[in-house]
Motif scaffolding. Structure first.
Motif, short mmCIF file in Angstrom:
data_model
loop_
_atom_site.label_atom_id
_atom_site.label_comp_id
_atom_site.label_asym_id
_atom_site.label_seq_id
_atom_site.Cartn_x
_atom_site.Cartn_y
_atom_site.Cartn_z
N THR A 378 0.91 -1.15 0.13
CA THR A 378 0.15 0.06 -0.11
C THR A 378 1.10 1.14 -0.04
O THR A 378 2.10 1.34 -0.06
N GLN A 379 0.16 2.38 0.09
CA GLN A 379 1.06 3.80 -0.19
C GLN A 379 2.19 3.61 0.99
O GLN A 379 3.21 4.21 0.94
N GLY A 380 1.47 3.35 2.29
CA GLY A 380 2.11 3.51 3.67
C GLY A 380 2.92 2.19 4.10
O GLY A 380 3.68 2.21 5.13
N SER A 381 2.65 1.06 3.62
CA SER A 381 3.25 -0.19 4.21
C SER A 381 2.96 -1.34 3.41
O SER A 381 2.47 -1.20 2.29
N SER A 382 3.69 -2.30 3.72
CA SER A 382 3.71 -3.59 2.81
C SER A 382 3.29 -4.70 3.77
O SER A 382 3.54 -4.74 5.19
N HIS A 383 2.59 -5.76 3.36
CA HIS A 383 2.07 -6.72 4.23
C HIS A 383 2.23 -8.23 3.68
O HIS A 383 2.55 -8.27 2.40
N GLN A 384 2.61 -9.20 4.15
CA GLN A 384 2.66 -10.54 4.06
C GLN A 384 1.69 -11.08 4.91
O GLN A 384 1.68 -11.45 6.15
N LEU A 385 0.78 -11.71 4.19
CA LEU A 385 -0.31 -12.26 4.58
C LEU A 385 -0.36 -13.96 4.52
O LEU A 385 0.09 -14.14 3.40
N VAL A 386 -0.81 -14.57 5.54
CA VAL A 386 -0.85 -16.00 5.74
C VAL A 386 -2.06 -16.55 6.21
O VAL A 386 -2.44 -15.96 7.34
N TYR A 387 -2.73 -17.13 5.55
CA TYR A 387 -4.31 -17.53 6.06
C TYR A 387 -4.47 -19.13 5.44
O TYR A 387 -3.90 -19.61 4.48
N GLY A 388 -5.49 -19.63 6.31
CA GLY A 388 -6.01 -20.99 5.83
C GLY A 388 -7.01 -21.36 6.65
O GLY A 388 -7.66 -20.58 7.49
N GLY A 389 -7.47 -22.66 6.77
CA GLY A 389 -8.49 -23.16 7.63
C GLY A 389 -8.27 -24.67 7.59
O GLY A 389 -7.30 -25.12 7.12
N ALA A 390 -9.10 -25.16 8.62
CA ALA A 390 -8.75 -26.67 8.82
C ALA A 390 -10.04 -27.66 9.08
O ALA A 390 -11.03 -26.88 9.89
N LEU A 391 -10.13 -28.87 8.77
CA LEU A 391 -10.83 -30.03 9.62
C LEU A 391 -9.83 -31.14 9.62
O LEU A 391 -9.14 -31.33 8.82
N GLU A 392 -10.03 -31.91 10.68
CA GLU A 392 -9.42 -33.12 10.80
C GLU A 392 -9.95 -34.01 11.64
O GLU A 392 -11.10 -33.74 12.58
N GLN A 393 -9.78 -35.33 11.84
CA GLN A 393 -10.41 -36.36 12.57
C GLN A 393 -9.06 -36.95 13.31
O GLN A 393 -8.21 -37.67 12.72
N LYS A 394 -9.22 -37.17 14.53
CA LYS A 394 -8.47 -38.11 15.30
C LYS A 394 -9.14 -39.28 16.04
O LYS A 394 -10.48 -38.95 16.34
N SER A 437 2.09 -9.73 8.62
CA SER A 437 3.14 -9.29 8.91
C SER A 437 3.66 -7.89 8.12
O SER A 437 3.50 -7.88 6.90
N ILE A 438 3.42 -6.75 9.08
CA ILE A 438 3.35 -5.38 8.32
C ILE A 438 4.61 -4.57 8.67
O ILE A 438 5.06 -4.43 9.68
N LYS A 439 5.24 -3.95 7.61
CA LYS A 439 6.37 -3.36 7.33
C LYS A 439 5.79 -1.81 7.03
O LYS A 439 5.49 -1.77 5.84
N PHE A 440 6.11 -1.02 7.97
CA PHE A 440 5.63 0.62 7.50
C PHE A 440 6.89 1.45 6.72
O PHE A 440 7.78 1.18 7.21
N ASN A 441 6.40 1.87 6.03
CA ASN A 441 7.41 2.63 4.81
C ASN A 441 8.15 3.60 5.70
O ASN A 441 7.26 4.43 6.39
N ASP A 442 9.26 3.75 5.49
CA ASP A 442 10.25 4.78 6.17
C ASP A 442 10.01 4.98 7.70
O ASP A 442 10.15 5.73 8.31
#
Length: 776
Positions: A378-394, A437-442
C-alpha cells in the motif's frame, strides 16, 4: 480404532514467515553469525521459521550432525530452558519448555501432531504402561524449530508454553538446483552412552521432472549407562539396584519422498514414513517376593503417508497455495511377563507361575491441510498475509489383557480383559487462521498480528472394554480464539527491541476427561446398611480448556561479529488441569471393618480431574555469540525461570537455572574443535513441595540433585568433498550428575527406590561418540 470417515483438515504445514523484523544490515549480520559453529543454538534466518514469536530457535541438520545427535534428548542438550521429560521404562513424555511439558507443549512433524500422552498417575507406580511422544529419528530431520512462548497460530492446541516443530528432509536438500543429479550417503555411528551402533543410507535422485529421496536408519543399543557402573553393582537386584536394568533396544526408520514437477509453478509430492522401535528389558530392579522374575517387551510405532500439492500461483488473492492430505498412525504396546508365587499371581491357583499384562494404545489421525500467502503493498506499508483453515479427525483406542499361564510354561491357563484406561474416542477438529506481517514505509517499526479459531469435539464410545460405572462419560466440545501481536522497533542499525503478546490454548486430553470411572460400596455407620454405587473415580467432560497469556520483552544487539539478546517474560496459565480429591455425602460417616479392626471416614472420597487454578511463570533468558578473527568463536546462553501456583506452591516442573557456554576453533578448512560447558543449578526443598488443605507442606520427591558442571569436547573433520568424521568425548571430566527431569519422575510417581536405588538414575560418566559418513 482406524479413522473411517472422510476428513478435511487444514493445518499449517507450511507457514510463510517474513523478513520484516529487522533492517537489511542487521539481517546480513545475522546471516554471517549463523555460520558460527554454534554450541548454543541461536536465531537463524527468519525464512526458515514457521513461528513469528519473539523467541524461537532453529536447529539445522548440519548442527545435529556436528553435535552427534542420536536421541531426542541430545537435540536440546545445549539449549537452556528446554529439556526432555522422563517416563522411566517408557521413554519421554515430550519436551519441557518454561515449566510446561507433555501435552502442554505442542509437537509436530511436518505439521502433524505426534499424538497425546497416556500415563495415569494412579498406575505409574506399577510401571506397566505409559504412552509417550516419540517416534522421530534425528537422521530423518532437516530442521527443528523450538518456540518459547505461546504461538497457537503456528502449532495449534498444546502450545501453552511453547512448541517443537520438526521438518523432515527433502531430496532437494542434497541435489544441485537444476538438472539430473544423484546423491548417495553412507553413515555409521557409535555412542558409548548406551553402546548404540547406527547405520544410515541416504539416496536422492532427480531424473527429469521427478525427484526421489530415501533415508533408511537402523539403530541397535542397550540400556543407558549410569555413573560408576561395575560388575559388583550389576549383581544387585530389587529396588536398591544402583545401576540400570539390562536392556536391548533396536529401531528402524524409513523416510521416502517423491516429488513431480507438473509445470514451472506446480508440483505434487508423496511422503511415506515408518518408525518402529523394540525395547526388551530385564526388570531386575523390580525383583522381590512378589516378582521372582520380571521382563518387558515394549514397541513404539509411528507411520504416515501423505500427498502434497504446491502452486506458485501469482493470483490476485494469493501468491502461493499449498495443500496436503495425510494419514498417521501411532501405536504404543507394552507387554510385561512376571514369574510370581501363587500369593501374588492373581490369576493362577498354584505357583510359581507366569502371568502377563498386555497394554496397547493406538492413535489415528487423518488430516487435510491448506495454506495460502499474499504479499501486498500500500502507499504507507507492505503486508505479508498468511491464511488458511482446517478440519481433521483423530481417534484413540486402548486395550488391556491379563493372562495367567500353566506353571512356568506359556500355555494359557486363564485370561481376562482389564478395564480400558480410556474409552474408544473420536475427535473432530477444525480451525481458521490469519496472520499479517506489516512493515511501515520509512519507519523503524514493524508489526506481526494474527488470529486463530479452533473447535474440537469429542465422542466417546462405551463397550465391553470400557463401561461407565458412574454415568459421567459424555460428548464434549471446546472452542478457542487465540492471537498474537509482535511489535519490533529498530533503535539503531545494530539495536532492536521487540514486545510480544501471545495467547495459547490446550483442549483437555482423552485421559483427562474420560480416564476409567469406578464405583465403590461402603457401610453407613448410622444405619449399618451397605451403600453401593458411590464414586471411586469420575470422568469430567465439563472441563475447560487450558489457556496461556505470554508477555515478553526482548532486546537484541547485532554487530558484524557479535550478537547479544536479552529477553524477560511473564507467562500466565489459566484453568490448569490436575487430579483433585473430592468428598461425596460429606455429612455421612462410613465405616469399613476388617479382621484388624474398623476405620471411619467422613463422607466418601473420590478422584476427578478439575480445573484447579492459575499458574505464573516468569524468567530471564540471555544469549550471546562472538567471532574472533577467522578461527575462534564463542557462545553463551543462560536461563532462569520461576513458577508459582495460585496457592503459592512452586511448580515442580520448572527446570533449575542452566548456563551453557562454548568455544569453537576452526584450525583449517577441514578441521574444527569445540569445547562445550553446561552448568545446572541445584534443586532445593523449597522448589519441590505442595501444601495440603490443612496447611501442611509435603515434599514431592525423595531426592534433590546438586548442582553440576559437565564439559564436552567435539571435533569435526572433513576429508575432501566426500568424507566427514565427528568425534566427541562427553562428560569429559567424568562427573556424577543427575537431570532433574529424570529424578523428579523416578523419586515421586514411581518411587520404586530404596537404599542406593537412586544411583541408577544418574547420567553416564565419561563416554565417547563417533560418526563417519561417505557421500558421492
Amino acid at each position: 480404532m482406524p479413522c473411517s470417515k472422510t476428513v478435511i483438515a487444514v493445518a499449517i504445514s507450511s507457514l510463510f514467515s517474513t523478513s520484516l523484523l529487522a533492517e537489511v544490515a542487521a539481517e546480513e549480520a545475522a546471516k554471517e553469525l549463523s555460520q558460527l559453529d554454534a554450541v548454543t543454538v541461536t536465531a537463524t534466518a527468519l525464512e526458515d521459521k514457521k513461528s513469528t514469536t519473539a523467541n524461537s530457535t532453529v536447529i539445522k541438520a548440519k548442527q545435529l550432525e556436528q553435535q552427534q545427535v542420536q536421541r531426542l534428548e541430545d537435540m536440546v542438550r545445549y539449549i537452556p530452558g528446554v529439556s526432555l521429560t522422563d517416563q522411566g521404562r517408557f521413554g519421554s513424555a515430550g519436551f519441557n519448555i518454561r515449566g510446561l511439558e507433555g501435552n502442554q507443549v505442542a509437537m509436530t512433524v511436518d505439521g502433524l501432531s505426534v499424538g497425546e500422552t497416556l500415563n495415569p498417575p494412579t498406575y505409574a507406580f506399577y510401571d506397566f504402561f505409559a504412552a509417550g511422544r516419540g517416534g522421530i529419528d534425528p537422521d530423518a530431520v532437516k530442521q527443528i524449530e523450538i518456540v518459547k512462548g505461546a504461538d497457537a497460530i503456528a502449532a495449534g492446541s498444546g502450545s501453552l508454553g511453547g512448541a517443537v516443530l520438526f521438518v523432515t528432509k527433502d531430496a532437494a536438500d542434497y541435489l544441485e538446483p537444476e538438472g539430473n543429479d544423484t546423491f548417495v550417503r553412507l553413515k555409521a555411528a557409535y555412542s558409548g552412552a548406551n553402546d548404540e551402533t547406527q547405520g544410515t543410507v541416504t539416496v536422492a535422485n532427480r531424473t527429469g521432472k521427478l525427484e526421489a529421496l530415501a533415508v533408511l536408519t537402523k539403530r541397535e543399543g542397550h540400556e543407558m549407562e549410569n555413573y560408576a557402573d561395575s560388575a559388583e553393582r550389576q549383581a544387585i537386584t530389587g529396588s536398591g539396584r544402583p545401576v540400570a536394568d539390562p536392556q536391548d533396544n533396536s529401531s528402524h526408520n524409513i523416510l521416502t519422498k517423491l516429488k513431480y514437477q507438473l509445470t514451472e509453478t506446480q508440483d505434487i509430492g508423496l511422503t511415506a514414513e515408518l518408525f518402529k522401535a523394540d525395547i526388551d528389558t530385564n526388570n531386575l530392579s523390580w525383583l522381590s517376593r512378589s516378582y521372582l522374575t520380571r521382563t518387558s517387551d515394549d514397541q513404539q510405532e509411528r507411520s504416515r503417508i501423505g500427498l502434497q500439492y504446491n502452486w506458485l500461483a501469482g493470483h490476485q488473492l494469493f501468491d502461493a497455495f499449498s495443500t496436503s492430505l495425510d494419514y498417521q498412525k501411532t501405536q504404543n504396546d507394552a507387554f510385561t511377563l512376571m514369574l510370581a508365587p501363587a500369593s501374588a499371581a492373581r490369576l493362577c491357583t498354584a505357583g510359581p507361575c507366569y502371568r502377563s499384562e498386555d497394554r496397547d494404545y493406538e492413535q489415528d489421525l487423518l488430516k487435510w491441510a491448506f495454506a495460502l500467502d499474499k504479499e501486498l503493498h500500500t502507499q504507507g506499508s507492505s503486508h505479508q498475509l498468511v491464511y488458511g483453515g482446517a478440519l481433521e479427525q483423530k481417534s484413540v483406542d486402548f486395550s488391556a489383557i491379563d493372562t495367567s499361564y500353566v506353571g512356568q510354561t506359556m500355555a494359557v491357563a486363564k485370561q481376562e480383559i482389564d478395564p480400558d484406561f480410556v474409552p474408544e474416542t473420536d475427535a473432530d477438529l477444525w480451525h481458521l487462521y490469519l496472520r499479517d506481517s506489516i512493515k511501515f514505509n520509512d519507519s523503524a517499526f514493524s508489526l506481526i498480528s494474527g488470529l486463530r479459531y479452533d473447535h474440537v469435539a469429542y465422542s466417546p464410545t462405551l463397550n465391553q472394554g470400557f463401561t461407565d460405572a458412574t454415568g459421567t462419560v459424555q460428548d464434549a466440545s471446546f472452542s478457542a480464539l487465540t492471537g498474537q501481536l509482535v511489535g519490533t522497533y529498530q533503535l539503531t542499525e545494530q539495536q532492536s527491541v521487540a514486545l510480544q503478546l501471545g495467547r495459547g490454548f490446550r483442549a483437555p486430553s482423552t485421559e483427562e476427561m474420560y480416564f476409567q470411572t469406578s464405583s465403590v460400596s461402603r457401610t453407613d455407620k448410622a444405619t449399618g446398611a451397605t451403600v453401593s454405587g458411590l464414586y471411586g473415580s469420575v470422568s469430567n467432560p465439563n472441563l475447560d480448556a487450558e489457556y496461556s497469556t505470554n508477555l515478553e520483552l526482548a532486546y537484541q544487539w547485532q554487530g558484524e561479529n557479535s550478537r547479544i539478546k536479552l529477553a524477560v517474560f511473564k507467562d500466565n496459565y489459566q484453568d490448569m488441569i490436575a487430579i483433585a480429591t473430592r468428598v461425596q455425602n460429606p455429612n455421612t460417616v462410613y465405616q469399613n471393618c476388617t479382621t484388624s479392626g474398623c476405620t471411619e471416614t467422613q463422607g466418601n472420597a473420590y478422584t476427578i480431574n478439575e480445573n484447579v487454578g492459575d499458574v505464573d511463570v516468569t524468567g530471564i533468558e540471555i544469549q550471546g555469540a562472538w567471532r574472533f578473527g577467522q578461527n575462534w568463536s564463542s557462545q553463551l546462553a543462560y536461563t532462569h525461570h520461576d513458577g508459582e501456583k495460585e496457592n503459592g506452591d512452586p511448580m515442580i516442573t520448572i527446570s533449575p537455572d542452566k548456563l551453557v557456554a562454548g568455544v569453537s576453533y576452526r584450525a583449517t578448512d577441514w578441521w574444527s574443535l569445540a569445547a562445550n560447558l553446561s552448568y545446572s543449578a541445584e534443586v532445593k526443598a523449597e522448589d519441590a513441595y505442595e501444601t495440603e488443605d490443612d496447611g501442611t507442606q509435603t515434599a514431592l520427591v525423595t531426592y534433590l540433585p546438586n548442582s553440576s558442571t559437565v564439559m564436552d569436547l567435539v571435533s569435526t573433520m572433513e576429508f575432501g568433498d566426500n568424507w566427514l568424521l565427528n568425534v566427541g568425548v562427553y562428560n569429559l571430566l567424568d562427573k556424577e550428575y543427575y537431570r532433574w527431569e529424570r529424578i523428579r519422575y523416578a523419586a515421586s510417581s514411581r518411587n520404586n527406590i530404596s537404599a542406593d536405588g537412586i544411583l541408577r538414575y544418574s547420567e553416564p560418566g565419561r563416554y565417547a561418540k563417533l560418526s563417519v559418513s561417505y557421500s558421492f
